[in-house]
Design a protein around this motif. Structure first.
Motif, short mmCIF file in Angstrom:
data_model
loop_
_atom_site.label_atom_id
_atom_site.label_comp_id
_atom_site.label_asym_id
_atom_site.label_seq_id
_atom_site.Cartn_x
_atom_site.Cartn_y
_atom_site.Cartn_z
N LEU A 148 0.81 -1.23 0.03
CA LEU A 148 0.04 -0.02 -0.14
C LEU A 148 0.85 1.41 -0.02
O LEU A 148 2.14 1.08 -0.25
CB LEU A 148 -1.03 0.06 1.32
CG LEU A 148 -1.95 -1.27 1.27
CD1 LEU A 148 -2.83 -1.35 2.55
CD2 LEU A 148 -2.95 -1.11 0.17
N THR A 149 0.26 2.44 0.12
CA THR A 149 1.07 3.72 -0.07
C THR A 149 1.94 3.57 1.10
O THR A 149 1.66 3.46 2.07
CB THR A 149 0.07 4.88 -0.29
OG1 THR A 149 0.85 6.09 -0.11
CG2 THR A 149 -1.03 5.02 0.83
N PRO A 204 -1.22 6.17 6.71
CA PRO A 204 -2.11 5.10 6.67
C PRO A 204 -3.27 5.25 5.79
O PRO A 204 -3.63 6.27 5.17
CB PRO A 204 -2.67 5.46 8.34
CG PRO A 204 -1.59 6.27 8.96
CD PRO A 204 -1.00 7.13 7.79
N PHE A 205 -3.80 3.94 5.34
CA PHE A 205 -4.83 3.76 4.28
C PHE A 205 -6.05 3.53 5.12
O PHE A 205 -5.97 2.32 5.84
CB PHE A 205 -4.57 3.13 3.06
CG PHE A 205 -5.79 2.72 2.60
CD1 PHE A 205 -6.15 3.67 1.73
CD2 PHE A 205 -5.75 1.47 1.92
CE1 PHE A 205 -7.26 3.43 0.79
CE2 PHE A 205 -7.14 0.98 1.09
CZ PHE A 205 -7.76 2.17 0.53
N ILE A 206 -7.01 4.09 5.31
CA ILE A 206 -8.40 3.62 5.61
C ILE A 206 -9.36 3.25 4.55
O ILE A 206 -9.86 3.95 3.80
CB ILE A 206 -9.02 4.58 6.72
CG1 ILE A 206 -8.11 5.18 7.48
CG2 ILE A 206 -10.38 4.32 7.22
CD1 ILE A 206 -8.82 6.07 8.80
N PHE A 250 -8.53 -0.23 8.79
CA PHE A 250 -7.24 0.72 8.82
C PHE A 250 -5.99 -0.18 8.62
O PHE A 250 -5.79 -1.31 9.07
CB PHE A 250 -7.09 0.87 10.37
CG PHE A 250 -6.13 1.74 10.50
CD1 PHE A 250 -6.07 3.19 10.37
CD2 PHE A 250 -5.05 1.15 11.38
CE1 PHE A 250 -4.83 3.90 10.49
CE2 PHE A 250 -3.83 2.07 11.58
CZ PHE A 250 -3.70 3.43 11.29
N TYR A 251 -5.44 0.36 7.50
CA TYR A 251 -3.95 -0.02 7.45
C TYR A 251 -2.89 0.78 7.73
O TYR A 251 -2.82 1.97 7.05
CB TYR A 251 -3.84 -0.21 5.87
CG TYR A 251 -4.93 -1.54 5.39
CD1 TYR A 251 -4.31 -2.85 5.03
CD2 TYR A 251 -6.17 -1.14 4.88
CE1 TYR A 251 -5.33 -3.77 4.69
CE2 TYR A 251 -7.07 -1.99 4.08
CZ TYR A 251 -6.66 -3.31 4.16
OH TYR A 251 -7.34 -4.24 3.73
N PRO A 252 -1.90 0.55 8.45
CA PRO A 252 -0.84 1.57 8.97
C PRO A 252 -0.06 1.83 7.81
O PRO A 252 -0.06 1.18 6.94
CB PRO A 252 -0.30 0.74 10.05
CG PRO A 252 -0.50 -0.81 9.96
CD PRO A 252 -1.74 -0.74 9.27
N LYS A 253 0.55 3.01 7.98
CA LYS A 253 1.75 3.41 7.10
C LYS A 253 2.42 2.16 6.82
O LYS A 253 3.17 1.60 7.62
CB LYS A 253 2.45 4.60 7.71
CG LYS A 253 3.56 5.13 6.74
CD LYS A 253 4.16 6.39 7.07
CE LYS A 253 5.36 6.72 5.97
NZ LYS A 253 5.88 7.91 6.63
N GLY A 254 3.00 1.85 5.55
CA GLY A 254 3.76 1.03 4.93
C GLY A 254 3.14 -0.56 5.04
O GLY A 254 3.75 -1.52 4.72
N ILE A 268 -6.40 8.30 2.18
CA ILE A 268 -4.81 8.32 2.80
C ILE A 268 -4.83 9.42 3.90
O ILE A 268 -5.36 10.67 3.49
CB ILE A 268 -3.93 8.31 1.68
CG1 ILE A 268 -3.98 7.03 0.72
CG2 ILE A 268 -2.57 8.50 1.93
CD1 ILE A 268 -3.18 7.36 -0.42
N TYR A 269 -4.12 9.23 4.77
CA TYR A 269 -3.78 10.37 5.78
C TYR A 269 -2.29 10.62 5.82
O TYR A 269 -1.81 9.92 6.58
CB TYR A 269 -4.42 9.93 7.18
CG TYR A 269 -5.84 9.99 7.09
CD1 TYR A 269 -6.57 11.05 7.38
CD2 TYR A 269 -6.76 8.82 6.56
CE1 TYR A 269 -7.96 11.06 7.37
CE2 TYR A 269 -8.10 8.88 6.64
CZ TYR A 269 -8.66 9.90 6.93
OH TYR A 269 -10.01 10.09 6.93
#
Lengths: 167, 166
Positions: free
Chosen positions: B43-44, B48-50, B122-126, B161-162
């Motif tokens: 992911l990006t 984080p990507f929600i 919720f996916y954390p950064k990275g 994305i945040y």
């Protein structure tokens, strides 16, 4: 025209509940909340051979409370008109069914509402449930077919998991 | 609205995107006939990507003949099952493999589908998204004959994305 554009597109991007969305604090709050709520699917596969009954249970995750919001069933290559009835039970919970009908009435639980319109479709879905359960909650699926019936299906119970440990 | 006000609104919108912006993660893959496999999509790294929802579209190249003595009962279907997982969270988003028919959008029987299935995650950064698939033939229950073929699965994950400024 310009006013409409502003109201529909620009304001909705910039504002949330009337306040400007321009701060790292807002971002932190969104992320903090998002970590504690997540969607989850519990799926139960069942196979019925020659009219046998079938019971299987699934237990929700520890440390996460579960709210059931949607239930669906899919019949895989089962001839239309040859689908058994299914019941969804919650042992030790009152009422035992999210569908507000007595579970003792075999087949009536989902049959009038969701899964039991025997043989009408291969996919049936019941939306807009809101049935709060707890962590490590047991959900039972019962299926019962007539003699000679063969069926394979999947019951999907979807909802939200909520982490209440930090409250 | 004056020109200055419009400029300010646009600048505000641009500024907002430093903290929150919509994002569609689109992937398609081929579920090989008779195989169960797994792959990972990064992911990006912006933040984080929600995930809020997803769309799934699939082909129906495989066939099943429900009556082994009657070729007229042969029909096309997709027998692929899917399971999603956040690499960081470790646990799957479903308790088992789910047939694509149950989670493609929206639920409807043998009709064209349109819309998105809400699925908040919720996916954390990275983080990376792990997709497991199973495109093996189901066990024959009553003599039906399966012929599995490659299936193309297309998925669009919708969310926000945040971006983190670290």
């Amino acid at each position: 025209m310009l006013k409409q554009f502003n109201e529909k597109f620009v304001d909705s991007l910039v504002k949330k509940r009337g306040a400007l969305v321009l701060s790292p604090e807002y971002q932190d709050e969104i992320i903090r909340r998002a970590k504690r709520v997540r969607a989850c699917d519990y799926v139960v596969k069942f196979e019925i051979k020659n009219g046998a009954s079938f019971t299987k249970s699934v237990t929700t995750r520890a440390n996460w409370s579960f709210i059931l919001t949607n239930a669906a069933v899919y019949w895989e290559n089962t001839p239309v008109g040859d689908m058994p009835k299914i019941a969804v039970n919650f042992p030790y919970f009152v009422p035992k069914s999210p569908f507000n009908t007595p579970v003792e009435d075999w087949g009536a639980v989902p049959s009038n509402l969701v899964f039991g319109r025997e043989g009408l479709t291969r996919f049936e879905e019941y939306k807009n449930l809101y049935y709060a359960l707890d962590q490590r909650f047991v959900i039972e699926i019962d299926a019962k077919a007539k003699p000679g019936q063969y069926a394979r299906g999947y019951v999907l119970l979807s909802g939200l998991e909520i982490d209440l440990t930090e409250v | 609205m004056t020109s200055a006000e419009i400029t300010k609104k646009v600048n505000d919108a641009r500024e907002t995107q430093k903290f929150e912006k919509t994002f569609d993660l689109v992937r398609s893959f081929v579920a090989e006939a008779g195989k169960a496999d797994s792959f990972t999509i990064p992911l990006t790294n912006e933040g984080p990507f929600i995930q809020e929802s997803y769309n799934i579209r699939y082909t129906e190249n495989s066939t099943v003949q429900t009556n082994p003595d009657d070729p007229a009962t042969k029909k096309h279907f997709c027998g692929t099952k899917l399971k999603f997982k956040s690499q960081a969270a470790g646990n799957a988003q479903s308790s088992d493999f789910v047939p694509v028919q149950l989670i493609s959008t929206p639920g409807s029987d043998e009709k064209p589908r349109y819309g998105a299935r809400p699925f908040f995650y919720f996916y954390p950064k990275g983080d990376a998204l792990v997709i497991d698939y199973d495109n093996r033939a189901p066990e024959s229950l009553n003599g039906e004959i399966y012929e599995m073929k490659n299936e193309t699965i297309e998925i669009c994950f919708n969310g926000k994305i945040y971006p983190l400024n670290d």
